[in-house]
Design a protein around this motif. Structure first.
Motif, mmCIF file in Angstrom:
data_model
loop_
_atom_site.group_PDB
_atom_site.id
_atom_site.type_symbol
_atom_site.label_atom_id
_atom_site.label_comp_id
_atom_site.label_asym_id
_atom_site.label_seq_id
_atom_site.Cartn_x
_atom_site.Cartn_y
_atom_site.Cartn_z
ATOM 1 N N ASP A 151 2.763 -14.880 10.641
ATOM 2 C CA ASP A 151 3.962 -14.288 10.019
ATOM 3 C C ASP A 151 4.459 -13.085 10.809
ATOM 4 O O ASP A 151 5.667 -12.903 11.001
ATOM 5 C CB ASP A 151 3.658 -13.861 8.576
ATOM 6 C CG ASP A 151 3.555 -15.041 7.620
ATOM 7 O OD1 ASP A 151 4.040 -16.134 7.981
ATOM 8 O OD2 ASP A 151 2.989 -14.867 6.529
ATOM 9 N N MET A 152 3.522 -12.242 11.278
ATOM 10 C CA MET A 152 3.908 -11.064 12.050
ATOM 11 C C MET A 152 4.669 -11.463 13.311
ATOM 12 O O MET A 152 5.680 -10.839 13.663
ATOM 13 C CB MET A 152 2.665 -10.246 12.410
ATOM 14 C CG MET A 152 2.005 -9.557 11.223
ATOM 15 S SD MET A 152 0.347 -8.923 11.599
ATOM 16 C CE MET A 152 0.722 -7.632 12.771
ATOM 17 N N LYS A 180 6.698 -8.889 9.010
ATOM 18 C CA LYS A 180 6.241 -7.927 10.013
ATOM 19 C C LYS A 180 5.269 -6.890 9.458
ATOM 20 O O LYS A 180 4.343 -6.458 10.146
ATOM 21 C CB LYS A 180 7.441 -7.186 10.616
ATOM 22 C CG LYS A 180 8.175 -7.941 11.695
ATOM 23 C CD LYS A 180 9.021 -6.977 12.516
ATOM 24 C CE LYS A 180 8.146 -5.958 13.206
ATOM 25 N NZ LYS A 180 8.905 -4.931 13.934
ATOM 26 N N THR A 181 5.505 -6.455 8.221
ATOM 27 C CA THR A 181 4.766 -5.311 7.686
ATOM 28 C C THR A 181 4.062 -5.599 6.371
ATOM 29 O O THR A 181 2.858 -5.386 6.232
ATOM 30 C CB THR A 181 5.724 -4.120 7.482
ATOM 31 O OG1 THR A 181 6.347 -3.788 8.717
ATOM 32 C CG2 THR A 181 4.977 -2.904 6.948
ATOM 33 N N ILE A 185 -0.235 -5.668 4.828
ATOM 34 C CA ILE A 185 -0.695 -4.737 3.794
ATOM 35 C C ILE A 185 -1.169 -5.511 2.562
ATOM 36 O O ILE A 185 -2.198 -5.187 1.964
ATOM 37 C CB ILE A 185 0.424 -3.741 3.456
ATOM 38 C CG1 ILE A 185 0.613 -2.765 4.635
ATOM 39 C CG2 ILE A 185 0.135 -2.973 2.169
ATOM 40 C CD1 ILE A 185 1.754 -1.789 4.477
ATOM 41 N N ALA A 186 -0.423 -6.553 2.186
ATOM 42 C CA ALA A 186 -0.819 -7.385 1.046
ATOM 43 C C ALA A 186 -2.146 -8.085 1.322
ATOM 44 O O ALA A 186 -3.023 -8.168 0.447
ATOM 45 C CB ALA A 186 0.272 -8.406 0.754
ATOM 46 N N MET A 187 -2.312 -8.583 2.540
ATOM 47 C CA MET A 187 -3.534 -9.284 2.897
ATOM 48 C C MET A 187 -4.738 -8.354 2.836
ATOM 49 O O MET A 187 -5.840 -8.754 2.443
ATOM 50 C CB MET A 187 -3.389 -9.897 4.289
ATOM 51 C CG MET A 187 -4.566 -10.753 4.739
ATOM 52 S SD MET A 187 -5.863 -9.790 5.543
ATOM 53 C CE MET A 187 -5.030 -9.293 7.036
ATOM 54 N N GLU A 208 0.039 -8.889 -4.866
ATOM 55 C CA GLU A 208 1.395 -8.485 -5.257
ATOM 56 C C GLU A 208 1.584 -6.984 -5.090
ATOM 57 O O GLU A 208 2.649 -6.521 -4.662
ATOM 58 C CB GLU A 208 1.672 -8.893 -6.707
ATOM 59 C CG GLU A 208 1.899 -10.378 -6.904
ATOM 60 C CD GLU A 208 3.103 -10.883 -6.120
ATOM 61 O OE1 GLU A 208 4.145 -10.192 -6.112
ATOM 62 O OE2 GLU A 208 2.994 -11.962 -5.508
ATOM 63 N N TYR A 209 0.562 -6.231 -5.447
ATOM 64 C CA TYR A 209 0.619 -4.780 -5.235
ATOM 65 C C TYR A 209 0.869 -4.476 -3.755
ATOM 66 O O TYR A 209 1.767 -3.719 -3.397
ATOM 67 C CB TYR A 209 -0.699 -4.138 -5.686
ATOM 68 C CG TYR A 209 -0.906 -2.729 -5.151
ATOM 69 C CD1 TYR A 209 -0.304 -1.635 -5.773
ATOM 70 C CD2 TYR A 209 -1.680 -2.502 -4.015
ATOM 71 C CE1 TYR A 209 -0.483 -0.344 -5.279
ATOM 72 C CE2 TYR A 209 -1.857 -1.221 -3.511
ATOM 73 C CZ TYR A 209 -1.260 -0.144 -4.151
ATOM 74 O OH TYR A 209 -1.423 1.128 -3.636
ATOM 75 N N GLY A 210 0.074 -5.090 -2.888
ATOM 76 C CA GLY A 210 0.196 -4.820 -1.463
ATOM 77 C C GLY A 210 1.525 -5.268 -0.887
ATOM 78 O O GLY A 210 2.102 -4.583 -0.035
ATOM 79 N N LEU A 211 2.025 -6.407 -1.345
ATOM 80 C CA LEU A 211 3.298 -6.917 -0.836
ATOM 81 C C LEU A 211 4.437 -5.960 -1.173
ATOM 82 O O LEU A 211 5.273 -5.628 -0.316
ATOM 83 C CB LEU A 211 3.584 -8.294 -1.432
ATOM 84 C CG LEU A 211 4.745 -9.070 -0.816
ATOM 85 C CD1 LEU A 211 4.447 -9.439 0.635
ATOM 86 C CD2 LEU A 211 5.034 -10.332 -1.627
ATOM 87 N N ASN A 212 4.466 -5.485 -2.408
ATOM 88 C CA ASN A 212 5.522 -4.560 -2.816
ATOM 89 C C ASN A 212 5.333 -3.182 -2.194
ATOM 90 O O ASN A 212 6.312 -2.537 -1.798
ATOM 91 C CB ASN A 212 5.563 -4.461 -4.345
ATOM 92 C CG ASN A 212 6.144 -5.708 -4.982
ATOM 93 O OD1 ASN A 212 7.324 -5.982 -4.871
ATOM 94 N ND2 ASN A 212 5.305 -6.489 -5.643
ATOM 95 N N LEU A 213 4.082 -2.745 -2.078
ATOM 96 C CA LEU A 213 3.814 -1.478 -1.395
ATOM 97 C C LEU A 213 4.281 -1.557 0.054
ATOM 98 O O LEU A 213 4.887 -0.611 0.578
ATOM 99 C CB LEU A 213 2.314 -1.182 -1.442
ATOM 100 C CG LEU A 213 1.882 0.139 -0.792
ATOM 101 C CD1 LEU A 213 2.229 1.316 -1.682
ATOM 102 C CD2 LEU A 213 0.384 0.126 -0.493
ATOM 103 N N GLY A 214 4.023 -2.688 0.713
ATOM 104 C CA GLY A 214 4.430 -2.860 2.098
ATOM 105 C C GLY A 214 5.928 -2.835 2.279
ATOM 106 O O GLY A 214 6.439 -2.265 3.257
ATOM 107 N N CYS A 215 6.661 -3.441 1.346
ATOM 108 C CA CYS A 215 8.132 -3.402 1.414
ATOM 109 C C CYS A 215 8.635 -1.970 1.264
ATOM 110 O O CYS A 215 9.505 -1.524 2.022
ATOM 111 C CB CYS A 215 8.734 -4.298 0.336
ATOM 112 S SG CYS A 215 8.566 -6.075 0.661
#
Length: 332
Positions: A151-152, A180-181, A185-187, A208-215
């Motif tokens: 994905d990156m 990219k980001t 973080i989600a992983m 989900e926490y990590g995905l939204n934190l990363g955005c």
């Protein structure tokens, strides 16, 4: 049960939160050991990157996610080391792509040794990360990692192809920053939880926490590209804008009827001099585009915090809450 740990504060730093994770010292030791196994010039370059420091956000997320369910295991330490090696490798490649001469206030590898050597050094760190996971039989995590690296790469290609493209949408932007980001973080959160917890709902909640934190993290990064100071950012300010990377503030400006016409005309020239860059910075600030971007970052931050509701109450859940708070007020 009352939550323990640090309370949210406008003066909170990553160092404050790291104090709750003494296992980060083990991660740091393991990082140095991984790099020390290299030979010759590669060892020197890897050590240079490692010594440049960084927040160690991704290892923090692995450990904090895992400690929401129990003590840190050797597997968590290995995963934390692997994700930081991947992050380091991606930064080296980014510097080559962006033609960056400094990173965290120091000359980049490509500025000192050239692009070919830098790319190969990044590849070496990727390989080190994969080998670490294989040798410790962390195959479930390895599957997550390889998909994330795919994905990156896709996100980076999309960003390069989309430079100065005035027809791209916010949907394109969010797809790109997730790849990219945010996915990395989600992983990190997902992997830390996966090692310690088998409840799929809780593992998915941390993803989900990590995905939204990363955005939220990336949007704030894009805001800082306009208003951040180079000495705080550790890289030149306005770098994305100079390269025609149309981030959320610029996309918002392109929707503004007052600015759309001249901005489209300028971006179609596929070049960005200092005068134009300053004009866009001033327009982004005065138009409310930065305020809009910050509001969107706040939305993702709130979604990140909401995702933690299913986790058991602990100082580590509180740490993750504090990390989400810190993302919106960071200056680097």
């Amino acid at each position: 049960m009352k939550e323990s740990g640090l309370k949210t504060s406008p003066n909170l730093t990553f160092a404050d939160l790291a104090r709750l994770l003494p296992e980060l010292y083990q991660v740091e030791e393991n990082l140095h050991q991984a790099v020390a196994s290299a030979e010759g010039p590669v060892a020197e370059m890897c050590s240079r990157v490692l010594r440049s420091g960084g927040k160690r956000l991704r290892p923090m997320l692995v450990l904090a996610a895992g400690k929401c369910f129990g003590p840190v295991s050797p597997g968590m330490i290995k995963v934390a080391v692997a994700v930081e090696l991947i992050h380091m490798a991606s930064l080296i490649h980014d510097d080559v792509i962006d033609v960056s001469s400094t990173r965290r206030g120091r000359p980049t590898l490509n500025a000192c040794w050239g692009n070919r050597v830098s790319i190969l050094t990044g590849d070496f760190l990727f390989a080190k990360a994969f080998r670490l996971l294989v040798e410790n039989q962390l195959f479930d995590v390895l599957r997550l990692v390889t998909r994330t690296v795919e994905d990156m790469c896709e996100g980076e290609v999309e960003q390069v192809i989309g430079e100065f493209d005035i027809n791209q949408t916010e949907e394109n932007y969010f797809s790109r920053i997730r790849k990219k980001t945010a996915n990395l973080i989600a992983m990190c959160c997902q992997a830390g939880a996966l090692i310690a917890e088998k409840d799929q709902e809780k593992v998915e909640a941390l993803y989900e926490y990590g995905l939204n934190l990363g955005c939220a993290f990336q949007i704030i990064d894009d805001i800082l590209d306009f208003i951040g100071k180079p000495e705080q950012l550790g890289k030149p300010a306005g770098l994305d804008l100079a390269q025609g990377n149309l981030t959320l503030p610029v996309l918002a400006l392109l929707r503004d009827p007052f600015h759309r016409s001249w901005l489209q005309k300028e971006l179609l020239q596929d070049k960005m001099d200092g005068e134009l860059r300053q004009r866009i910075v001033e327009a982004v600030i005065s138009s409310g585009a930065l305020a809009y971007a910050r509001a969107v970052a706040s939305y993702y931050q709130k979604k990140a915090k909401q995702a933690l509701a299913v986790l058991p109450v602990s100082q580590y859940r509180n740490l993750l809450m504090n990390l989400a708070e810190l993302v919106l007020v960071r200056s680097n």
